[in-house]
Design a protein around this motif. Structure first.
Motif, PDB file in Angstrom:
ATOM      1  N   GLU A 269     -27.404  -7.249  13.847  1.00  0.00           N
ATOM      2  CA  GLU A 269     -28.581  -6.381  13.883  1.00  0.00           C
ATOM      3  C   GLU A 269     -29.781  -7.088  13.245  1.00  0.00           C
ATOM      4  O   GLU A 269     -29.625  -7.870  12.316  1.00  0.00           O
ATOM      5  N   THR A 270     -30.967  -6.767  13.760  1.00  0.00           N
ATOM      6  CA  THR A 270     -32.188  -7.381  13.228  1.00  0.00           C
ATOM      7  C   THR A 270     -33.185  -6.291  12.849  1.00  0.00           C
ATOM      8  O   THR A 270     -33.051  -5.138  13.274  1.00  0.00           O
ATOM      9  N   GLU A 271     -34.177  -6.708  12.070  1.00  0.00           N
ATOM     10  CA  GLU A 271     -35.220  -5.755  11.694  1.00  0.00           C
ATOM     11  C   GLU A 271     -35.945  -5.251  12.945  1.00  0.00           C
ATOM     12  O   GLU A 271     -36.239  -4.056  13.068  1.00  0.00           O
ATOM     13  N   ALA A 272     -36.222  -6.170  13.878  1.00  0.00           N
ATOM     14  CA  ALA A 272     -36.930  -5.766  15.106  1.00  0.00           C
ATOM     15  C   ALA A 272     -36.115  -4.720  15.854  1.00  0.00           C
ATOM     16  O   ALA A 272     -36.656  -3.736  16.372  1.00  0.00           O
ATOM     17  N   GLY A 273     -34.797  -4.903  15.893  1.00  0.00           N
ATOM     18  CA  GLY A 273     -33.929  -3.957  16.579  1.00  0.00           C
ATOM     19  C   GLY A 273     -33.961  -2.584  15.911  1.00  0.00           C
ATOM     20  O   GLY A 273     -34.010  -1.547  16.576  1.00  0.00           O
ATOM     21  N   VAL A 274     -33.939  -2.584  14.571  1.00  0.00           N
ATOM     22  CA  VAL A 274     -33.978  -1.323  13.826  1.00  0.00           C
ATOM     23  C   VAL A 274     -35.295  -0.588  14.108  1.00  0.00           C
ATOM     24  O   VAL A 274     -35.320   0.626  14.348  1.00  0.00           O
ATOM     25  N   ARG A 275     -36.395  -1.334  14.104  1.00  0.00           N
ATOM     26  CA  ARG A 275     -37.700  -0.713  14.405  1.00  0.00           C
ATOM     27  C   ARG A 275     -37.699  -0.094  15.804  1.00  0.00           C
ATOM     28  O   ARG A 275     -38.206   1.005  16.002  1.00  0.00           O
ATOM     29  N   ARG A 276     -37.109  -0.825  16.763  1.00  0.00           N
ATOM     30  CA  ARG A 276     -37.070  -0.311  18.139  1.00  0.00           C
ATOM     31  C   ARG A 276     -36.269   0.990  18.206  1.00  0.00           C
ATOM     32  O   ARG A 276     -36.681   1.956  18.859  1.00  0.00           O
ATOM     33  N   GLU A 277     -35.132   1.023  17.499  1.00  0.00           N
ATOM     34  CA  GLU A 277     -34.304   2.233  17.516  1.00  0.00           C
ATOM     35  C   GLU A 277     -35.065   3.433  16.965  1.00  0.00           C
ATOM     36  O   GLU A 277     -35.041   4.526  17.533  1.00  0.00           O
ATOM     37  N   ILE A 278     -35.731   3.225  15.829  1.00  0.00           N
ATOM     38  CA  ILE A 278     -36.424   4.340  15.187  1.00  0.00           C
ATOM     39  C   ILE A 278     -37.637   4.760  16.028  1.00  0.00           C
ATOM     40  O   ILE A 278     -37.893   5.959  16.218  1.00  0.00           O
ATOM     41  N   ALA A 279     -38.350   3.779  16.568  1.00  0.00           N
ATOM     42  CA  ALA A 279     -39.497   4.106  17.415  1.00  0.00           C
ATOM     43  C   ALA A 279     -39.035   4.915  18.634  1.00  0.00           C
ATOM     44  O   ALA A 279     -39.686   5.886  19.038  1.00  0.00           O
ATOM     45  N   GLY A 280     -37.883   4.526  19.184  1.00  0.00           N
ATOM     46  CA  GLY A 280     -37.339   5.230  20.354  1.00  0.00           C
ATOM     47  C   GLY A 280     -36.987   6.676  20.008  1.00  0.00           C
ATOM     48  O   GLY A 280     -37.292   7.604  20.765  1.00  0.00           O
ATOM     49  N   LEU A 281     -36.371   6.868  18.840  1.00  0.00           N
ATOM     50  CA  LEU A 281     -36.013   8.220  18.389  1.00  0.00           C
ATOM     51  C   LEU A 281     -37.270   9.089  18.251  1.00  0.00           C
ATOM     52  O   LEU A 281     -37.305  10.234  18.708  1.00  0.00           O
ATOM     53  N   LEU A 282     -38.305   8.535  17.626  1.00  0.00           N
ATOM     54  CA  LEU A 282     -39.532   9.312  17.401  1.00  0.00           C
ATOM     55  C   LEU A 282     -40.183   9.665  18.743  1.00  0.00           C
ATOM     56  O   LEU A 282     -40.676  10.772  18.932  1.00  0.00           O
ATOM     57  N   ARG A 283     -40.153   8.714  19.673  1.00  0.00           N
ATOM     58  CA  ARG A 283     -40.744   8.958  20.992  1.00  0.00           C
ATOM     59  C   ARG A 283     -40.028  10.113  21.686  1.00  0.00           C
ATOM     60  O   ARG A 283     -40.644  11.040  22.194  1.00  0.00           O
ATOM     61  N   ARG A 284     -38.684  10.034  21.668  1.00  0.00           N
ATOM     62  CA  ARG A 284     -37.899  11.086  22.341  1.00  0.00           C
ATOM     63  C   ARG A 284     -38.176  12.457  21.746  1.00  0.00           C
ATOM     64  O   ARG A 284     -38.163  13.457  22.434  1.00  0.00           O
ATOM     65  N   ARG A 285     -38.402  12.496  20.435  1.00  0.00           N
ATOM     66  CA  ARG A 285     -38.634  13.774  19.753  1.00  0.00           C
ATOM     67  C   ARG A 285     -40.106  14.172  19.746  1.00  0.00           C
ATOM     68  O   ARG A 285     -40.471  15.169  19.127  1.00  0.00           O
ATOM     69  N   GLY A 286     -40.970  13.341  20.327  1.00  0.00           N
ATOM     70  CA  GLY A 286     -42.408  13.632  20.308  1.00  0.00           C
ATOM     71  C   GLY A 286     -43.018  13.559  18.913  1.00  0.00           C
ATOM     72  O   GLY A 286     -43.961  14.274  18.591  1.00  0.00           O
ATOM     73  N   LEU A 287     -42.446  12.692  18.052  1.00  0.00           N
ATOM     74  CA  LEU A 287     -42.944  12.554  16.680  1.00  0.00           C
ATOM     75  C   LEU A 287     -43.737  11.256  16.566  1.00  0.00           C
ATOM     76  O   LEU A 287     -43.492  10.309  17.307  1.00  0.00           O
ATOM     77  N   LYS A 288     -44.664  11.221  15.610  1.00  0.00           N
ATOM     78  CA  LYS A 288     -45.524  10.033  15.496  1.00  0.00           C
ATOM     79  C   LYS A 288     -45.518   9.486  14.077  1.00  0.00           C
ATOM     80  O   LYS A 288     -45.715  10.220  13.127  1.00  0.00           O
ATOM     81  N   ALA A 289     -45.292   8.168  13.957  1.00  0.00           N
ATOM     82  CA  ALA A 289     -45.419   7.517  12.649  1.00  0.00           C
ATOM     83  C   ALA A 289     -45.654   6.032  12.861  1.00  0.00           C
ATOM     84  O   ALA A 289     -45.186   5.458  13.848  1.00  0.00           O
ATOM     85  N   GLY A 290     -46.399   5.446  11.937  1.00  0.00           N
ATOM     86  CA  GLY A 290     -46.598   3.993  11.964  1.00  0.00           C
ATOM     87  C   GLY A 290     -45.615   3.333  11.012  1.00  0.00           C
ATOM     88  O   GLY A 290     -45.058   3.976  10.127  1.00  0.00           O
ATOM     89  N   PHE A 291     -45.380   2.016  11.171  1.00  0.00           N
ATOM     90  CA  PHE A 291     -44.408   1.270  10.353  1.00  0.00           C
ATOM     91  C   PHE A 291     -45.080   0.215   9.480  1.00  0.00           C
ATOM     92  O   PHE A 291     -45.986  -0.464   9.921  1.00  0.00           O
ATOM     93  N   ASP A 292     -44.587   0.064   8.249  1.00  0.00           N
ATOM     94  CA  ASP A 292     -44.828  -1.148   7.453  1.00  0.00           C
ATOM     95  C   ASP A 292     -43.465  -1.703   7.089  1.00  0.00           C
ATOM     96  O   ASP A 292     -42.507  -0.954   6.982  1.00  0.00           O
ATOM     97  N   THR A 293     -43.406  -3.008   6.840  1.00  0.00           N
ATOM     98  CA  THR A 293     -42.183  -3.581   6.280  1.00  0.00           C
ATOM     99  C   THR A 293     -42.372  -3.703   4.783  1.00  0.00           C
ATOM    100  O   THR A 293     -43.375  -4.223   4.330  1.00  0.00           O
ATOM    101  N   LEU A 294     -41.419  -3.212   4.008  1.00  0.00           N
ATOM    102  CA  LEU A 294     -41.576  -3.212   2.553  1.00  0.00           C
ATOM    103  C   LEU A 294     -41.211  -4.539   1.915  1.00  0.00           C
ATOM    104  O   LEU A 294     -41.803  -4.959   0.949  1.00  0.00           O
TER     105      LEU A 294
END
Ligand SMILES: [Zn+2]
Length: 380
Positions: A269-294
């Motif tokens: 697993e990669t960070e890019a993959g994790v971001r894609r998964e979470i972005a996909g979940l938010l899209r499906r649910r109609g939710l909006k958020a931006g990402f930073d890497t900590l």
């Protein structure tokens, strides 16, 4: 009182040299990876070992102590514990090593000056008597900054020298650890529209938006992760929402809300993959958020093949049937990512690490030295 074994005296000396990672305490008196390195360098030179200082960042250097084989070098085994410790303000009393009831107490006793003492003592023992390997170079590598950003192991992985196996020191209870999860830290930010608390319909509430995101992460996403196939030594990936911040006061509709999440990753697993998964979940649910890497340094997963010949030799020397996975992160991952097959091994119990009363059983210390000596003396 019976006199202590050399390894116990060595461990006591190391505990008495504070080496708190500068990220944890501002007081320079308590920093001191260099003090530990200087002490070991002097001990190595007295035995005729080659000593090299590898600068990492200003004032902080890895220590390399080398035992050359009898013949030409055909492989290199690294003994790589870290020199830094965690620390807390009530630190002072932990600086005085105490030996009591078969245990050594003090800061770093278990994480990981116990491993430093064991690895270094094993090297000294192999140097001092008996046959040394014909074609294997043994390189003790004291690494800086494991407890924070792993600057030492990341630098070493880039600048070498290369190794055929790195034994990374952490308190594994003498188990051979070939796998641990990686870790991605992300910050998600929901942006709303501020308004007076008396007229909430004129604004868009970022805290409300984020609470839906938290719920989606903790239910749908966590559930999906829990249903994936398990890694044989690591189980499944996880997610934790560890921090939330939003809004200013009750009578203002919050304009912003952030959460910090910790996503433990499996090998592959990669960070890019994790971001894609979470972005996909938010899209499906109609939710909006931006990402930073900590984190600027991602924590890579570790998954070394337990069947590698050097890993098997070490596993045999430890009297173990197989290898383990653990839930904490170590220097082994950056070294492995740099192309050095790496395992984690050392005396002590990780439950003792980072606590207010660290200790190490002398029996564990002595056993770990025996295991390493058996392993090193068995190398060609
Ligand atoms: Zn450690």
């Amino acid at each position: 009182m019976a006199s202590q074994p050399a390894s116990v005296r060595l461990l006591q000396d190391l505990i008495a040299l504070p080496s708190v990672n500068p990220a944890f305490l501002a007081d320079p008196e308590l920093h001191g990876e260099h003090r530990v390195a200087e002490y070991l360098a002097a001990a190595g030179r007295r035995q005729g070992l080659e000593v090299e200082i590898q600068p990492v960042v200003p004032g902080r250097s890895n220590l390399l102590v080398r035992l050359r084989p009898r013949g030409e070098v055909r492989q290199r085994v690294l003994l790589a514990p870290h020199l830094d410790t965690v620390g807390e303000p009530a630190y002072a009393e932990q600086l005085k090593p105490v030996v009591r009831e078969g245990r050594v107490f003090g800061r770093g006793a278990c994480d990981t000056k116990g491993s430093v003492a064991a690895f270094f003592q094993a090297l000294l023992n192999v140097t001092g008597s008996g046959p040394r390997p014909a074609h294997t170079e043994i390189l003790f590598v004291g690494l800086v900054d494991e407890e924070n950003m792993q600057l030492g192991s990341r630098h070493f992985a880039l600048h070498g020298p290369k190794g055929d196996l790195a034994v990374v020191g952490e308190p594994t209870g003498l188990e051979i650890v070939t796998a641990h999860k990686g870790d991605v830290w992300l910050r998600l930010r929901a942006v709303g529209k501020p308004a007076h608390g008396a007229t909430p319909h004129r604004g868009r509430n970022a805290v409300t938006a984020m609470s839906r995101i938290v719920l989606a992460l903790e239910t749908e996403y966590a559930g999906e992760l829990a249903s994936r196939p398990a890694h044989p030594r690591l189980g499944r990936p996880t997610i934790n929402v560890g921090r939330i911040e939003g809004g200013r006061q009750p009578n203002i509709v919050p304009a912003e809300c952030t959460i910090d999440i910790d996503r433990r990753t499996l090998p592959g697993e990669t960070e890019a993959g994790v971001r894609r998964e979470i972005a996909g979940l938010l899209r499906r649910r109609g939710l909006k958020a931006g990402f930073d890497t900590l984190r600027t340094n991602p924590c890579e997963p570790l998954d070394t093949d337990p069947a590698l010949p050097l890993v098997r030799s070490l596993t045999r020397a430890a009297g173990r049937r197989g290898t383990r996975g653990v839930h904490y992160f170590t220097d082994a991952a950056p070294l492995a990512a740099g192309g050095i097959p790496s395992v984690v091994f050392g005396p002590g119990d990780i439950a003792q690490a980072h606590t207010g009363k660290e200790w190490l059983a002398i029996s564990q210390l002595e056993s770990s030295i025996g295991i390493l000596e058996r392993f090193l003396r068995g190398l060609d």
